[in-house]
Structures are given as structure tokens and as C-alpha cells.
Design an enzyme around this catalytic site. Sequence first.
Site, PDB file in Angstrom:
ATOM      1  N   LYS A 184      87.448  84.381 -97.681  1.00  0.00           N
ATOM      2  CA  LYS A 184      86.015  84.722 -97.778  1.00  0.00           C
ATOM      3  C   LYS A 184      85.731  86.193 -97.489  1.00  0.00           C
ATOM      4  O   LYS A 184      84.745  86.731 -97.978  1.00  0.00           O
ATOM      5  CB  LYS A 184      85.197  83.816 -96.854  1.00  0.00           C
ATOM      6  CG  LYS A 184      85.422  84.064 -95.380  1.00  0.00           C
ATOM      7  CD  LYS A 184      84.747  83.008 -94.520  1.00  0.00           C
ATOM      8  CE  LYS A 184      84.892  83.382 -93.057  1.00  0.00           C
ATOM      9  NZ  LYS A 184      84.776  82.231 -92.156  1.00  0.00           N
ATOM     10  N   ARG A 208      79.154  76.230 -82.568  1.00  0.00           N
ATOM     11  CA  ARG A 208      78.832  76.340 -83.989  1.00  0.00           C
ATOM     12  C   ARG A 208      78.966  74.921 -84.530  1.00  0.00           C
ATOM     13  O   ARG A 208      78.368  74.011 -83.976  1.00  0.00           O
ATOM     14  CB  ARG A 208      79.716  77.385 -84.690  1.00  0.00           C
ATOM     15  CG  ARG A 208      79.036  77.934 -85.956  1.00  0.00           C
ATOM     16  CD  ARG A 208      79.809  79.025 -86.659  1.00  0.00           C
ATOM     17  NE  ARG A 208      80.962  78.515 -87.387  1.00  0.00           N
ATOM     18  CZ  ARG A 208      81.756  79.276 -88.140  1.00  0.00           C
ATOM     19  NH1 ARG A 208      81.526  80.573 -88.243  1.00  0.00           N
ATOM     20  NH2 ARG A 208      82.779  78.750 -88.787  1.00  0.00           N
TER      21      ARG A 208
HETATM   22  C1  LIG Z   1      85.873  82.300 -91.416  1.00  0.00           C
HETATM   23  C2  LIG Z   1      86.522  81.132 -90.866  1.00  0.00           C
HETATM   24  C3  LIG Z   1      87.864  81.198 -90.491  1.00  0.00           C
HETATM   25  C4  LIG Z   1      88.677  82.477 -90.529  1.00  0.00           C
HETATM   26  O1  LIG Z   1      88.240  83.379 -89.532  1.00  0.00           O
HETATM   27  P1  LIG Z   1      89.058  84.730 -89.194  1.00  0.00           P
HETATM   28  O2  LIG Z   1      88.480  85.184 -87.922  1.00  0.00           O
HETATM   29  O3  LIG Z   1      88.799  85.671 -90.326  1.00  0.00           O
HETATM   30  O4  LIG Z   1      90.484  84.360 -89.086  1.00  0.00           O
HETATM   31  C5  LIG Z   1      88.460  80.029 -90.025  1.00  0.00           C
HETATM   32  N1  LIG Z   1      87.774  78.872 -89.947  1.00  0.00           N
HETATM   33  C6  LIG Z   1      86.478  78.775 -90.295  1.00  0.00           C
HETATM   34  C7  LIG Z   1      85.779  77.456 -90.162  1.00  0.00           C
HETATM   35  C8  LIG Z   1      85.809  79.890 -90.763  1.00  0.00           C
HETATM   36  O5  LIG Z   1      84.527  79.778 -91.111  1.00  0.00           O
END
Ligand SMILES: *Cc1c(COP(=O)(O)O)cnc(C)c1O
Length: 349
Positions: free
Chosen positions: A31, A124
Site C-alpha cells: 500500500k 485499532r
Molecule cells: C499497513 C499495514 C501493515 C504494514 O505496516 P508497515 O508498518 O508498513 O509494515 C500491516 N498490517 C496491516 C493491517 C496494515 O494495515
Amino acid sequence: MEVYLDRIESNCRRTVELCRPLGIEVTAVTKGFCAYPEIAERLVKGGVKSLADSRIDNLKKLKSLDVQKILLRIPMISELDDVISFADIVLISEVKTAEILGRKASQRGVTQRVLVMVDIGDLREGFWPDDIVPAFGQLLKIKGIEVVGLGTNLSCYGGVVPSQENLGVLASFAEQIEKRYGISLDIISGGNSSSMHLVYNEGMPDRINNLRIGEAILLGRETIFGIQRESYYNNTFVLKAEIVEVKEKPSIPIGEIGRDAFGCVPTFEDRGVRKRAIIAVGKQDIHPDTLIPYDKDIIILGGSSDHTILDISDCGEDYQIGDILAFDLTYGGMLGGMTSPYVEKVLIK
Ligand SMILES: *Cc1c(COP(=O)(O)O)cnc(C)c1O
């Protein structure tokens, strides 16, 4: 925006190799760069067997890559048809969503795999600890879905540090659920890049067998303590911006100070008359706070939608209009730049 593919692939391979001896499979998260397929392809070359993104539109771009795709954001009811079409696994934290998903999947004659989220403190997404075991009872009865595992997310909203203790709680929930319902959970997903410190410090509970990693691969950063790790590249997404004005001006604006273009009342430090440069990039693309100048003598003063203002008085270089300045980026800067249609992306081997 220059994107250095070899460096990203190398960061990915390094992460996979660090996790493999601990029995942890890495899911690479796309993402941060809007899932550009050419970049995602390098993550697959770097050794991951699954890719994850928060948005269906991004998963659609990954369709041609022959790996498992995971939807990270708990889905909207209005997008469940697309979830079934484009996500091999989806994160779930609501029984009602799972019920509708199951009904839709059954109608299409397919089974949708789901990973159930538990909130172990970051506030969250996820079932609350008191509810997770009974919720599994309800989820396991739903036709059309297959529950493949349990996951959690930390340090995103609440900044909670992943630890042997809180991930141990995740592992113990997995065991309780398996015992209670006589099932075995394939995936126990212990968080994002912020969990990598437990990989280094051998603090990861045994049951954790998956991590969902974005920033640690994409920007080569240890995200929770900011420790520079060996053999990781940080110069993976580099912004190059052109100077459009160079002038000496006072440090404090002249006149009464009201709100700025973004509704905030700005404050200024009086450093006298300073040499300033404006670069042609702004908050619509990349927020000034997310820029890390290559020239360490540059001070970032701020910006508006389309201009970023720099103090270049202390720089050894005599910058002129037309010169190009380079910046590394924070996660937010990478995200903004890759998302903005105004920022040209140049993929470099
Ligand atoms: C964005 C996201 C990740 C990855 O996060 P990083 O800090 O970029 O490794 C993992 N799990 C979920 C649910 C996310 O939304």
C-alpha cells in the site's frame, strides 16, 4: 520520484532471510507505493509468497502476479463482492461482515478465507480480548468462509510496542481457540514492521508464523525504535524537486499573523534575514515534514499546497533556480508522492 527496484528487492530478500529461521513467513505490504505492479514484482523476486494491501483497487493491480493476495483493511460491506473476486484472504473483525461475506461466497459457489483480527491493546481494528474466543464460535459456524488464522496489529494507532508479552497473548488466544473448537489455525500473524525488533532480539513467541511487512522493506527502516539495521537500503524512494525561487528574506512574515492555507496559525523563529529557496512540490503531493534532505544543511521551513520553502543559508552549495534537490522520504512522504498523479515516477533498476 525515483524508485530503486534492486534496493527494494534486496531489502525484501533480507527480511525474508531474517524471518525464515524463526519459521515466520513474510507477507509484503504494497500500500505504501499504491501497488505498482513493477515494484510488487520485485517483492515476489525477493522471496515473498504473499502480498497484502489495504485497498481492493490496489489488489486489482496485482492480479497478474502468481502469489497469495491479502486485503488488510477490514472490508466495507459494499465491497464484499470485490473482496471475493480479488482477495485470497481478508482480515475480519465483525461477525456481521463475515456473515454477509459468507452468504455472498456461498451464492458464488466459493469459499472465502478470512484472518480474524484481535485487538491486544493498540485500539485499532480487532475483536476485544474478552470477545475473541466466543466470536470464533460464531465465525466457525458461518458457511462460505474458512477461518485460516488469527492476527493482530500494533503501533499503528495507539503506538503500542509489540513485545514478547503482548504477542504472547496473541499466541495464547490461538491455543485457547484451537483447544476449545478442536481446530488448527494455519496463520498467526504478529503485526507489521514494528514487530521486526522481536525478530532481531529473539523475542518472538514460537506460535507467530507470519508478519505483514511494508515500511521495513520499502524504506529499510526499523520503525519502532528507529535503529539502523545492517544490510538495509534507506535510499529506495528518492524525491527530486526543482528550485523555482532563491531569495534573501526575513524569517518572520510582515503583518498580522492569521491562519495559513491549511487553517493553522503558524509560528516562526527569528533568525534574521536568511537565504531561502522554494521548490516546486507541496502539501498536495508530499508534506514538508516528510522530506529528508540529502544536503543536511538545508532547513525545511514549511510549505503550502504547491510550494515547499527551504532555508539554504547554511549550505555549502550555491543553489540556483533550476537546480534539483534530492530528498529521502518518511513513510508518509513515500505514500503521498506515490499517490499523487502530479509526481512523476521513475523506476530505476
Ligand atoms: C499497513 C499495514 C501493515 C504494514 O505496516 P508497515 O508498518 O508498513 O509494515 C500491516 N498490517 C496491516 C493491517 C496494515 O494495515
